[in-house]
Design a protein around this motif. Structure first.
Motif, mmCIF file in Angstrom:
data_model
loop_
_atom_site.group_PDB
_atom_site.id
_atom_site.type_symbol
_atom_site.label_atom_id
_atom_site.label_comp_id
_atom_site.label_asym_id
_atom_site.label_seq_id
_atom_site.Cartn_x
_atom_site.Cartn_y
_atom_site.Cartn_z
ATOM 1 N N TYR A 199 -4.064 -1.719 -2.551
ATOM 2 C CA TYR A 199 -2.639 -1.861 -2.772
ATOM 3 C C TYR A 199 -2.235 -1.297 -4.132
ATOM 4 N N ASP A 200 -1.068 -0.687 -4.137
ATOM 5 C CA ASP A 200 -0.612 0.032 -5.317
ATOM 6 C C ASP A 200 0.464 -0.697 -6.102
ATOM 7 N N TYR A 201 1.215 -1.548 -5.423
ATOM 8 C CA TYR A 201 2.337 -2.223 -6.076
ATOM 9 C C TYR A 201 2.266 -3.719 -5.770
ATOM 10 N N ASP A 207 0.863 -1.183 0.000
ATOM 11 C CA ASP A 207 0.000 0.000 0.000
ATOM 12 C C ASP A 207 0.898 1.231 0.000
ATOM 13 N N GLY A 208 0.808 2.044 -1.043
ATOM 14 C CA GLY A 208 1.717 3.170 -1.203
ATOM 15 C C GLY A 208 1.520 4.295 -0.213
ATOM 16 N N TYR A 220 -7.760 -3.403 -4.243
ATOM 17 C CA TYR A 220 -7.677 -1.993 -4.592
ATOM 18 C C TYR A 220 -7.034 -1.151 -3.488
#
Length: 126
Positions: free
Chosen positions: A113-115, A99-100, A111
């Protein structure tokens, strides 16, 4: 450039153990929530576990409670998932996700989490 890399997957007999590791470049992992997801053939990707930035807080899916343990190794900038008492139904590709957001809580949705890493295969079979 952010890179997430999982390792530690493999073939194990029912009742056995594996330890998955998640390493990241471009982020200091202890500032972010980290999740483990898995996807079995023909099924949707599901949350397995996550660790937030709140000390001592972690989430486990009901199917893995008491068998899996998520932990951080801040010195190595890694997060691990210790999987014990493995069952054939644990067979899946396991993904680590970051999670960014800073100081992020433990999300259970894709959704949150970004990476994402490329995944590591875990096969539980005799």
């Amino acid at each position: 450039q952010v890179q997430i890399v999982e390792s530690g997957g493999g073939l194990v007999q029912p009742g056995g153990s594996l330890r998955l590791s998640c390493a990241a470049s471009g982020f200091t992992l202890d500032h972010h929530a980290i999740g483990w997801f898995r996807q079995a053939p023909g099924k949707e990707r599901e949350a397995v576990s996550c660790v937030s930035t709140i000390p001592g807080y972690a989430y486990y899916a009901d199917s893995v409670k008491g068998r899996f343990t998520i932990s951080r190794d801040n010195a190595k900038n890694m997060v691990s998932l210790q999987m014990n008492s493995l069952k054939p139904e644990d067979t899946a590709v396991y993904y680590c996700a970051l999670d960014g957001g800073y100081g992020s809580s433990c999300g259970q949705s894709l959704y949150d989490y970004d990476y994402w890493g490329q995944g590591t295969q875990v096969t539980v079979s005799s």
